[in-house]
Design a protein around this motif. Sequence first.
Motif, short mmCIF file in Angstrom:
data_model
loop_
_atom_site.label_atom_id
_atom_site.label_comp_id
_atom_site.label_asym_id
_atom_site.label_seq_id
_atom_site.Cartn_x
_atom_site.Cartn_y
_atom_site.Cartn_z
N ARG A 3 15.67 14.17 -20.63
CA ARG A 3 14.54 13.30 -20.30
C ARG A 3 13.25 13.91 -20.08
N ILE A 4 12.04 13.60 -20.52
CA ILE A 4 10.97 14.33 -20.25
C ILE A 4 10.32 14.22 -18.97
N PRO A 5 9.94 15.16 -18.00
CA PRO A 5 9.58 14.91 -16.83
C PRO A 5 8.32 14.53 -16.67
N LEU A 6 8.04 13.67 -15.66
CA LEU A 6 6.61 13.43 -15.47
C LEU A 6 5.73 14.35 -14.39
N SER A 7 4.65 14.22 -14.45
CA SER A 7 4.06 15.28 -13.62
C SER A 7 4.37 14.57 -11.95
N ALA A 8 4.35 15.66 -11.21
CA ALA A 8 4.60 15.24 -9.70
C ALA A 8 3.78 14.19 -9.37
N ALA A 9 2.31 14.39 -9.44
CA ALA A 9 1.37 13.49 -8.94
C ALA A 9 1.54 11.84 -9.67
N LYS A 10 2.05 11.89 -10.86
CA LYS A 10 2.24 10.68 -11.57
C LYS A 10 3.35 9.81 -10.97
N LYS A 11 4.70 10.87 -10.68
CA LYS A 11 5.72 10.19 -10.01
C LYS A 11 5.45 9.87 -8.70
N ALA A 12 4.69 10.40 -7.77
CA ALA A 12 4.19 10.27 -6.36
C ALA A 12 3.48 8.87 -6.66
N ASP A 13 2.36 8.57 -7.53
CA ASP A 13 1.66 7.44 -7.66
C ASP A 13 2.50 6.08 -7.87
N LEU A 14 3.73 6.27 -8.97
CA LEU A 14 4.77 5.31 -9.25
C LEU A 14 5.50 4.91 -7.93
N LEU A 15 6.00 6.02 -7.10
CA LEU A 15 6.90 5.71 -6.04
C LEU A 15 5.82 4.99 -4.76
N ASP A 16 4.41 5.25 -4.71
CA ASP A 16 3.77 4.49 -3.81
C ASP A 16 3.46 3.15 -4.34
N LEU A 17 3.47 2.60 -5.61
CA LEU A 17 3.74 1.59 -6.28
C LEU A 17 4.78 0.91 -5.77
N CYS A 18 6.15 1.27 -5.79
CA CYS A 18 7.32 0.99 -5.36
C CYS A 18 7.09 0.51 -3.74
N ARG A 19 6.49 1.62 -3.20
CA ARG A 19 6.57 1.37 -1.69
C ARG A 19 5.57 0.03 -1.32
N LEU A 20 4.57 -0.06 -1.90
CA LEU A 20 3.72 -1.38 -1.64
C LEU A 20 4.11 -2.59 -2.27
N ASN A 21 5.65 -2.56 -2.92
CA ASN A 21 5.93 -3.62 -3.69
C ASN A 21 5.14 -4.19 -4.71
N ILE A 22 4.25 -3.44 -5.24
CA ILE A 22 3.67 -3.85 -6.28
C ILE A 22 4.45 -3.73 -7.70
N ILE A 23 5.46 -2.82 -7.60
CA ILE A 23 6.61 -2.71 -8.81
C ILE A 23 7.72 -3.43 -8.09
N GLN A 24 8.37 -4.34 -8.74
CA GLN A 24 9.39 -5.22 -8.37
C GLN A 24 10.73 -4.39 -7.62
N GLU A 25 11.34 -4.90 -6.54
CA GLU A 25 12.48 -3.99 -6.15
C GLU A 25 13.60 -3.64 -7.05
N LYS A 26 13.63 -4.68 -7.95
CA LYS A 26 14.92 -4.54 -8.93
C LYS A 26 14.53 -3.23 -9.67
N HIS A 27 13.26 -2.56 -10.05
CA HIS A 27 13.04 -1.74 -10.83
C HIS A 27 12.76 -0.43 -9.86
N HIS A 28 12.99 -0.57 -8.65
CA HIS A 28 12.74 1.03 -7.88
C HIS A 28 13.60 1.88 -8.26
N HIS A 29 14.75 1.84 -8.40
CA HIS A 29 15.80 2.83 -8.71
C HIS A 29 15.49 3.41 -10.11
N LEU A 30 14.94 2.86 -10.78
CA LEU A 30 14.53 3.52 -12.10
C LEU A 30 13.57 4.51 -11.93
#
Length: 92
Positions: free
Chosen positions: A37-64
């Motif tokens: 798997r090709i790694p994301l930048s740390a900043a991009k992953k942090a942004d995605l995890l923030d979207l998870c924390r704010l429930n902008i990304i549905q909880e069923k996708h958080h594990h991904l």
Amino acid sequence: MSDPFRQLYIRHGSSRRGRGPVTVTTIGEILHRYTERIPLSAAKKADLLDLCRLNIIQEKHHHLYRSLPSDSHARDRLPEPDITEDMDTDED
């Protein structure tokens, strides 16, 4: 019986009219181009995890998103913006 949705038509090369030969390949014949798997930048992953924390990304996708590899040395590789992206479209 052949399933038409399990076939991929791939055009190779080009001719004077821009049409090269076509190969019909079944989905099972496609080779994996990456061995890991090709790694994301740390900043991009942090942004995605923030979207998870704010429930902008549905909880069923958080594990991904939590399982995505990241690397502090990885760079985002976005194309240069199109000139139209910089234009202001509001005309008041």
